[in-house]
Design an enzyme around this catalytic site. Structure first.
Site, PDB file in Angstrom:
ATOM      1  N   ASP A  50       1.979   5.283  -0.203  1.00 52.18           N
ATOM      2  CA  ASP A  50       1.551   6.546   0.386  1.00 52.18           C
ATOM      3  C   ASP A  50       1.763   7.644  -0.642  1.00 52.18           C
ATOM      4  O   ASP A  50       2.702   8.428  -0.569  1.00 52.18           O
ATOM      5  CB  ASP A  50       2.366   6.824   1.653  1.00 52.18           C
ATOM      6  CG  ASP A  50       1.750   7.931   2.498  1.00 52.18           C
ATOM      7  OD1 ASP A  50       0.613   8.336   2.199  1.00 52.18           O
ATOM      8  OD2 ASP A  50       2.411   8.386   3.445  1.00 52.18           O
ATOM      9  N   LYS A  82       0.863  -1.174   0.000  1.00 49.84           N
ATOM     10  CA  LYS A  82       0.000   0.000   0.000  1.00 49.84           C
ATOM     11  C   LYS A  82       0.904   1.229   0.000  1.00 49.84           C
ATOM     12  O   LYS A  82       1.623   1.491   0.965  1.00 49.84           O
ATOM     13  CB  LYS A  82      -0.922   0.026   1.216  1.00 49.84           C
ATOM     14  CG  LYS A  82      -1.895   1.202   1.203  1.00 49.84           C
ATOM     15  CD  LYS A  82      -2.734   1.238   2.452  1.00 49.84           C
ATOM     16  CE  LYS A  82      -3.748   2.375   2.351  1.00 49.84           C
ATOM     17  NZ  LYS A  82      -3.119   3.704   2.242  1.00 49.84           N
ATOM     18  N   GLU A 140       2.933   1.458   4.847  1.00 48.25           N
ATOM     19  CA  GLU A 140       1.574   1.852   5.183  1.00 48.25           C
ATOM     20  C   GLU A 140       0.687   0.637   5.425  1.00 48.25           C
ATOM     21  O   GLU A 140      -0.246   0.679   6.214  1.00 48.25           O
ATOM     22  CB  GLU A 140       0.975   2.681   4.034  1.00 48.25           C
ATOM     23  CG  GLU A 140       1.481   4.094   3.939  1.00 48.25           C
ATOM     24  CD  GLU A 140       0.857   4.978   4.985  1.00 48.25           C
ATOM     25  OE1 GLU A 140      -0.368   5.124   5.014  1.00 48.25           O
ATOM     26  OE2 GLU A 140       1.625   5.522   5.809  1.00 48.25           O
TER      27      GLU A 140
END
Length: 306
Positions: A25, A23, A163
């Site tokens: 950012d 994931k 993340e």
């Protein structure tokens, strides 16, 4: 296509039938190209973004087919969302390059190839096509997939300071909107909030004191989530004030904000990303910290994540 945040009590997906990706950012982008034209970049809320990231446009022109629609995320090379702030608000390619912020564009899905709409094909097929027709070149990177036990992968991701992870069902088509075919397994608590005002500065702070932020509930009311008073540098404070002053109004848009001296209210149009420790029992953010403005999400779409 958007991912659904998993709850701690949800059973983990897979691992059979699922793939896992980092994931990032950064800023989500859809990249498009028509025959005979230059590639274009579009934000999640349909705003042009190619002027902010001209090197991505150039790389797509050289490394991608004549006609395509791609999905991906642009991140700062150092991995910090705050670094990306220097570029994401610019509309001049020369100024964007002059910031010195290096970027990467991580591609993870293919929607259109030449004259074919491939959104109904399963993810595993779309990923294979993407890797076959778009080569890694300069800032263009294929987002790698991770295999293994999802809980172990998430623990490793969190230990590495990520993340979190995105879990994707391998047999799922690409469907616009939020879906449980894509799941967010987050390591940190953060989300977008609507800026509804600010407070006067105090002490050595200049320009503004704290942001007043909130989110929309299921009935269309803007609910107050608290003050965000940390995470700013001087450049961020000046940028925020320049964007907030033209939106000033006399009365709050929040349905439930406590009235105090030194408050200033604005039309709820700006969205920012905020990291925080937890939600309190009365619906306020504990230890919130400002991470940056978001230009890729409309204020009306901001809700409290589960």
């Amino acid at each position: 296509m958007l991912a659904t945040l998993t709850k701690p009590t949800d059973p983990p997906p897979g691992p059979e039938g699922w793939s896992f990706e980092r994931k990032y950012d950064g800023v989500r982008v859809i990249a498009t190209r028509e025959r005979g034209e230059r590639p274009r970049l579009w934000s999640r809320n349909h705003k042009p973004a190619d002027a902010s990231y001209p090197e991505v446009v150039e790389a797509l022109e050289a490394a991608a087919p004549e006609r395509f629609v791609l999905d991906g995320e642009i991140v700062a090379a150092d991995g910090r969302f705050g670094s990306l702030q220097a570029r994401m608000h610019l509309s001049d390619p020369k100024r964007a390059r002059a910031t010195g912020v290096e970027i990467e564009c991580h591609l993870f899905d293919l929607l259109v190839l030449d004259d074919l709409d491939v959104t109904r094909l399963p993810l595993r097929t779309r990923r294979s096509l993407l890797e076959a027709v778009v080569r890694d070149d300069g800032p263009l990177l294929h987002s790698p997939t991770l295999d293994g036990d999802p809980l172990a992968l998430r623990d490793e991701a969190c230990a590495d300071g990520w993340e979190g992870l995105i879990a994707k069902r391998l047999d799922a088509p690409y469907a616009s909107g939020r879906s449980r075919d894509w799941l967010k397994l987050k390591c940190v608590k953060d989300q977008e909030f609507v800026i509804g005002g600010w407070t006067d500065p105090a002490g050595s702070r200049q320009v503004l004191g704290a942001l007043l932020v909130g989110y929309y509930d299921g009935e269309g009311a803007l609910r107050y989530a608290g003050k965000v008073g940390t995470g700013f540098d001087d450049a961020a404070l000046k940028l925020l004030r320049s964007r907030l002053d033209p939106l000033a109004v006399d009365d709050p848009s929040f349905s439930d904000v406590p009235r105090e001296r030194g408050q200033h209210f604005v039309r709820p149009e700006l969205v920012c990303q905020v990291g925080f420790g937890e939600w309190t029992s009365d619906g306020r953010l504990r230890h919130p910290r400002y991470q940056g403005l978001r230009v890729d999400k409309d204020a009306a779409d901001v809700v409290r994540e589960a």
